[in-house]
Design an enzyme around this catalytic site. Structure first.
Site, short mmCIF file in Angstrom:
data_model
loop_
_atom_site.label_atom_id
_atom_site.label_comp_id
_atom_site.label_asym_id
_atom_site.label_seq_id
_atom_site.Cartn_x
_atom_site.Cartn_y
_atom_site.Cartn_z
N CYS A 120 0.84 -1.20 0.00
CA CYS A 120 0.00 0.00 0.00
C CYS A 120 0.88 1.24 0.00
CB CYS A 120 -0.88 0.05 1.25
SG CYS A 120 -1.83 -1.43 1.51
N THR A 121 0.38 2.30 -0.58
CA THR A 121 1.15 3.54 -0.52
C THR A 121 1.05 4.16 0.87
OG1 THR A 121 -0.75 4.71 -1.40
CG2 THR A 121 0.95 4.07 -2.95
#
Lengths: 210, 474
Positions: A120-121
């Protein structure tokens, strides 16, 4: 239809109030996989229900029965129509931020590598448990407020669901949750909720296989 | 008096300049070069002397304004009806109409496989494809076009060097020097290579000014060093490295140098002979060219002795059942049917950029870089990474930053949704750098020559609004 049948029909969709509340988890015979909640978590579902039923421009359908008995796909429809009812991005973001604030605190000591949702960012931590009734319980936290809001919606959808419900929900079903926030339909690292869902499913599977 | 010269034409500028800067005036979008309206006043020209020119007519139109009409994609509204402000150029650049037309025309008129056929279409395709190669060579001042190997992108070009040059030249305990600010494509192939060959990776960290520590790099160089891999311009820090010096130091210890020029070739003149690099990589899509093509520059004497990378057609000379012989470079490294139309498109992009002039592009971008940095710095709570610009330090026209108390993804999402401003958030393929800086992610605004100061103003205004919005929730 005799009265017995009628009663049983009613009983199947209308649970008495006491069984609606989350079963007391401070029971003495906890096994390691049934992790205890902090007492205030027991209001999680009540809070989540209330918040989604607060007045909106378009009110989601008021279920005639306790939300504990909403199926996952019914909850999903409520969620989708709620976001669709907010045409302005600023309102959708505000709603997500509001939900983010409703997430219960995530124990810092549980922010360990195995609880991190990878890919995930934003950073996301997810804890997955099974309660005494064999229902799946999830708690989540993130350093991104919008992600927290998304995850709140995911949790509302799946928390308290059966393991089967959690595992069987298809990513495609949730694509509509992208409505208005992220135009991306495809799964990618940007779709944090997608990664969180996959993680919820994988860990649910692991738990029931134990 | 007849106005025969361009200068004379320029007198009518006030109305023209309005047309140029009006994004809705589509009649200019099909003109390949609106640069004919550049203001090159020769004040001594007698044709101007007799005309009274109002002061406003002499105000120069910036490169951003004059080139914007060439990029249709910039003139649109997104999300809630905000106009698009595209500030994600370090991720990929937009393409001028002329490049799109050239690729289109290739497919419409002469699409054909290259090198093999002898018919009319194939001959034309081959000519154009090889012409594109020559253009790339000229663009970076390679001594021969055979020093240009077309690849899918810069990442593939680096992998080519790793698998071809690396495997046949590295032995256990040989050292490869990279910086911690490298793009993943300039780190991971060497990690894979070190697993195969036993070579060791050494990382140069940053100075207090947040640039790679050149002194440390010099200290790390030794007889064991076989390869130095460095970026020319950092896609996060916006810093520029002294490639020419580093190349000399590398050669002094008998090492080769590979320069990652993805963020420099599109933005400034790059001369490989002057820099002295052994290998250099860049991607077409960052320099107004199509995706799907990039290139490796390698000195002839190196490419000639390198074994193949991918095996297949085109890279062979003769194929027998038990062995094959290989073609000369660059064909040796171009297996299979290439991205023909796209390479030709890259050639057109080079034509377009050359027409403007890389020095002119660079000068304008330095101006934009300073404007972006100075304005972004004024926003409370913003922390910009990389060196501060100064007399001696040029920054690229990009800023990676964070806002106190906000996640960059939240910032970028709101900027996009509410304001139509496109920036990037994440680690920008530089996780080791982010870890070193002690952060998980950052936001990044990156400009190109078709951006304007107004774009920067829009961005900063939108950022202030975004921060205000999130803060009002706490």
């Amino acid at each position: 239809m005799n009265s017995t049948t009628a009663n049983s029909t009613v009983a199947s969709v209308f649970k008495p109030p006491q069984s609606h509340s989350i079963p007391p988890l401070n029971s003495s015979n906890r096994s390691p996989t049934h992790i205890q909640f902090k007492p205030d978590h027991s209001n999680l579902r009540a809070i989540s229900t209330t918040s989604l039923q607060t007045p909106h421009p378009i009110t989601p359908p008021q279920p005639p029965y306790f939300p504990a008995n909403l199926t996952v796909s019914e909850k999903l429809q409520i969620l989708i129509s709620e976001f669709k009812s907010l045409p302005e991005p600023i309102d959708r973001v505000k709603r997500l931020l509001h939900y983010a604030n409703l997430l219960p605190p995530f124990d810092e000591s549980r922010k360990i590598e195995s609880n991190r949702v990878t890919g995930c960012t934003a950073q996301v931590w997810l804890d997955v448990m099974m309660d005494d009734n064999g229902k799946m319980r999830f708690i989540v936290d993130s350093d991104s407020e919008i992600t927290k809001g998304f995850c709140y919606c995911l949790i509302w959808l799946l928390d308290g669901g059966s393991a089967i419900e959690v595992i069987e929900i298809r990513v495609d079903d949730l694509r509509e949750m992208n409505v208005g926030i992220l135009p991306i339909r495809a799964s990618s690292r940007v779709n944090t909720w997608h990664n969180v869902l996959i993680s919820m499913q994988r860990r649910t599977r692991d738990l029931i296989l134990q | 008096m007849m106005m025969m010269s361009m200068e004379g034409l320029a007198v009518k500028l006030p109305s023209f300049s309005q047309i140029i800067t009006n994004p809705n005036h589509h009649s200019f979008t099909h003109k390949p070069f609106s640069l004919k309206f550049r203001f090159n006043f020769r004040k001594s020209s007698s044709s101007l002397a007799s005309l009274s020119v109002p002061a406003a007519a002499t105000a120069p139109v910036s490169l951003g304004h004059s080139t914007r009409p060439d990029f249709e994609i910039l003139h649109q509204k997104v999300n809630n009806g905000s106009k698009l402000v595209y500030l994600d150029n370090a991720a990929t650049s937009q393409k001028p109409s002329t490049v799109i037309d050239v690729v289109n025309n290739y497919y419409r008129s002469y699409n054909s496989n290259v090198h093999r056929g002898i018919h009319f279409l194939s001959a034309r395709a081959t000519d154009e494809y090889e012409m594109a190669r020559k253009k790339v060579a000229a663009f970076i001042n390679a001594s021969e076009s055979s020093e240009i190997v077309f690849t899918r992108n810069a990442t593939e070009a680096i992998n080519l060097v790793a698998y071809s040059w690396g495997i046949s030249n590295l032995k256990p305990n040989d050292e490869i020097i990279v910086t911690i600010a490298e793009h993943h494509s300039a780190i991971v192939p060497w990690q894979l290579l070190s697993e195969k060959t036993g070579a060791v990776l050494k990382f140069v960290s940053l100075t207090e000014d947040e640039v790679p520590d050149i002194k440390m790099l010099q200290d790390l160089l030794s007889k064991k060093t076989k390869l130095v891999v460095v970026h020319h311009v950092s896609n996060v820090l916006a810093s520029v490295l002294p490639i020419k010096d580093i190349a000399e130091w590398a050669h002094d210890v008998g090492a080769k140098i590979l320069a990652d020029a993805c963020q420099s070739v599109p933005h400034m003149p790059v001369d490989v002979q002057n820099l002295g690099v052994d290998f250099l990589v860049a991607s077409s899509h960052k320099m107004c060219g199509p995706t799907g093509v990039g290139f490796l520059y390698g000195k002839s004497e190196l490419l000639e002795v390198m074994p193949p990378f991918l095996g297949g057609g085109e890279m062979i000379s003769d194929v027998f059942l038990d062995h094959s012989t290989y073609a000369d470079p660059p064909s040796r490294f171009e297996a299979g049917t290439p991205a023909i139309g796209e390479a030709i498109g890259l050639g057109a992009a080079i034509d377009y950029l050359s027409q403007i002039g890389m020095q002119k592009i660079h000068d304008y971008e330095v101006e934009l870089a300073n404007y972006l940095y100075e304005n972004l710095k004024t926003v409370p709570g913003v922390r910009i990474y990389g060196p501060a610009p100064s007399q001696t330090v040029d920054r690229a026209a990009l800023c990676s930053f964070n806002v106190d108390g906000l996640h960059p993804t939240d910032v970028a999402t709101f900027l996009d949704q509410q304001h139509g401003v496109a920036i990037r958030s994440g680690h920008h393929c530089a996780q080791p750098l982010h870890r070193y800086l002690g952060i998980n992610a950052s936001a990044r605004a990156s400009l190109y020559f078709y951006n304007t100061k107004e774009d920067v103003d829009d961005f900063v205004r939108a950022l202030v609004d975004t921060i205000g919005f999130f803060n009002s929730f706490n």
